[in-house]
Motif scaffolding. Structure first.
Motif, mmCIF file in Angstrom:
data_model
loop_
_atom_site.group_PDB
_atom_site.id
_atom_site.type_symbol
_atom_site.label_atom_id
_atom_site.label_comp_id
_atom_site.label_asym_id
_atom_site.label_seq_id
_atom_site.Cartn_x
_atom_site.Cartn_y
_atom_site.Cartn_z
ATOM 1 N N ASP A 54 0.822 -1.213 0.000
ATOM 2 C CA ASP A 54 0.000 0.000 0.000
ATOM 3 C C ASP A 54 0.853 1.259 0.000
ATOM 4 O OD1 ASP A 54 -2.360 -1.562 0.176
ATOM 5 O OD2 ASP A 54 -2.205 -1.615 2.369
ATOM 6 N N ARG A 82 -2.844 -6.506 1.281
ATOM 7 C CA ARG A 82 -3.278 -5.128 1.095
ATOM 8 C C ARG A 82 -4.002 -4.655 2.350
ATOM 9 N NH1 ARG A 82 -6.202 -4.626 -4.845
ATOM 10 N NH2 ARG A 82 -4.448 -5.278 -6.167
ATOM 11 N N VAL A 84 -6.476 -3.613 5.252
ATOM 12 C CA VAL A 84 -7.683 -4.140 5.874
ATOM 13 C C VAL A 84 -8.067 -3.200 7.012
ATOM 14 C CG1 VAL A 84 -6.380 -5.636 7.456
ATOM 15 C CG2 VAL A 84 -8.777 -6.156 6.951
ATOM 16 N N GLU A 137 -13.320 -8.200 -4.088
ATOM 17 C CA GLU A 137 -13.115 -8.111 -2.648
ATOM 18 C C GLU A 137 -11.915 -7.230 -2.316
ATOM 19 O OE1 GLU A 137 -12.450 -12.224 -1.523
ATOM 20 O OE2 GLU A 137 -10.283 -11.975 -1.575
ATOM 21 N N TYR A 138 -11.911 -6.665 -1.082
ATOM 22 C CA TYR A 138 -10.735 -5.922 -0.619
ATOM 23 C C TYR A 138 -9.661 -6.924 -0.221
ATOM 24 C CZ TYR A 138 -12.249 -7.136 4.118
ATOM 25 O OH TYR A 138 -12.622 -7.821 5.253
ATOM 26 N N CYS A 139 -8.409 -6.507 -0.281
ATOM 27 C CA CYS A 139 -7.269 -7.378 0.018
ATOM 28 C C CYS A 139 -7.487 -8.765 -0.599
ATOM 29 C CB CYS A 139 -7.044 -7.494 1.528
ATOM 30 S SG CYS A 139 -5.449 -8.240 1.984
ATOM 31 N N ILE A 183 -13.184 1.167 4.485
ATOM 32 C CA ILE A 183 -12.645 0.225 3.494
ATOM 33 C C ILE A 183 -12.891 0.765 2.090
ATOM 34 C CG2 ILE A 183 -12.939 -2.054 2.437
ATOM 35 C CD1 ILE A 183 -13.421 -3.194 5.221
ATOM 36 N N SER A 187 -9.766 2.288 -0.037
ATOM 37 C CA SER A 187 -9.502 1.532 -1.273
ATOM 38 C C SER A 187 -9.517 2.456 -2.480
ATOM 39 C CB SER A 187 -10.538 0.419 -1.446
ATOM 40 O OG SER A 187 -10.410 -0.567 -0.445
ATOM 41 N N TYR A 192 -7.571 1.020 -5.636
ATOM 42 C CA TYR A 192 -7.962 -0.390 -5.702
ATOM 43 C C TYR A 192 -9.432 -0.518 -6.094
ATOM 44 C CZ TYR A 192 -3.707 -1.196 -2.909
ATOM 45 O OH TYR A 192 -2.410 -1.232 -2.446
ATOM 46 N N LEU A 194 -13.065 -2.156 -5.964
ATOM 47 C CA LEU A 194 -13.782 -2.757 -4.844
ATOM 48 C C LEU A 194 -15.266 -2.850 -5.176
ATOM 49 C CD1 LEU A 194 -13.874 -3.662 -1.794
ATOM 50 C CD2 LEU A 194 -14.363 -1.256 -1.274
ATOM 51 N N ILE A 199 -18.114 -6.666 0.957
ATOM 52 C CA ILE A 199 -17.725 -6.406 2.342
ATOM 53 C C ILE A 199 -18.826 -6.952 3.254
ATOM 54 C CG2 ILE A 199 -17.115 -4.670 4.053
ATOM 55 C CD1 ILE A 199 -16.480 -2.776 1.708
#
Length: 265
Positions: A54, A82, A84, A137-139, A183, A187, A192, A194, A199
């Motif tokens: 990041d 990544r 969170v 999705e995140y990370c 988030i 992001s 990123y 997303l 979530i």
């Protein structure tokens, strides 16, 4: 007499910074008397845990400002992956093993942990926990855990050094509106992609679940599955972690631990 060679530790230190400094210190601590240690806790501080990846984003300064304006501590954790974000609606599991090395890094470790964690979640009730990444999705990770193939509820990251390994997991139980928002906003600042509907927390599917109950289930699993013994954090590491005085944000865990190693006994 208790076997303190393989320890199971529970409870937060009440600070996002010390909670994330402790596993990094444990990984580097000289003359450790334990070979394996698992620390499971419910965080008490809203936290955005960044990764080294990041930091390479041109949006990291904006992302940090967004997170801190929302009331989140910003810390660069030791493991990879990544960003969170979490608060007291989550459970964090830090699994340290001084008997493993670089040869244990990679997909086999992620697969084994994901399988064990998904089994625990399925035992909590009507939770269709599955291993695998969901779209947007995140990370993102191949060994994330999702519910019903729709939303991510668990993510993990790893760090392996010459002194052992750290495998860190965040279980989202009840995702608050501030966590969802941060988030999304962080992001976006980091560039990123997303999907907001990815979530989720376990309580979105099993509303009676709370973080303390989920933490207890994981504590029992680690006792039963790995034969760990309940005990405290090593005193010298815990005491040293409380000497942290962050002078900038996001606070970089590895930079601090390299500059401030645990004193030798």
């Amino acid at each position: 007499m208790k076997n303190l060679d393989r320890l199971l530790v529970s409870g937060s230190t009440a600070s996002a910074v010390t909670d994330l400094v402790i596993p990094a210190l444990l990984l580097r601590a000289p003359h450790a008397t334990w070979t394996e240690l698992v620390h499971i806790y419910v965080p008490t501080s809203p936290t955005v845990a960044f990764s080294g990846r990041d930091l390479r984003s041109p949006g990291i300064t904006k992302a940090t400002e967004i997170a801190r304006a929302a009331g989140f501590e910003t810390v660069v954790r030791s493991p990879g992956g990544r960003m969170v974000a979490y608060d007291s609606g989550a459970v964090v599991i830090d699994h340290l093993d001084r008997t493993t090395g670089i040869r244990h890094a990679g997909s086999a470790t992620f697969a084994a942990n994901a399988s064990a964690h998904a089994r625990v979640l399925r035992g909590l009730g009507d939770v269709d926990a599955r291993v695998g990444e969901v779209d947007g999705e995140y990370c993102p990770g191949e060994y994330s855990i999702n519910v019903g193939g729709v939303a991510k509820v668990v993510g993990s990251a790893q760090r392996v050094t010459s002194t052992g390994s750290l495998f860190s997991t965040v279980v989202q139980v009840a995702v608050s509106d501030p966590v969802r928002a941060v988030i999304a906003d962080v992001s976006d600042a980091l560039g990123y992609e997303l999907r907001l509907s990815s979530i989720a927390g376990l309580a979105d599917y099993a509303p009676s679940l709370v973080a303390d109950e989920v933490a207890r289930a994981f504590l029992k699993d680690y006792r039963d599955r790995l034969g760990l013994t309940d005990g405290p954090l090593p005193g010298e590491v815990a005491a040293h972690a409380f000497t942290v005085t962050p002078d900038k944000w996001p606070f970089h865990v590895d930079d601090w631990t390299r500059a401030h190693p645990v004193p030798s006994a």
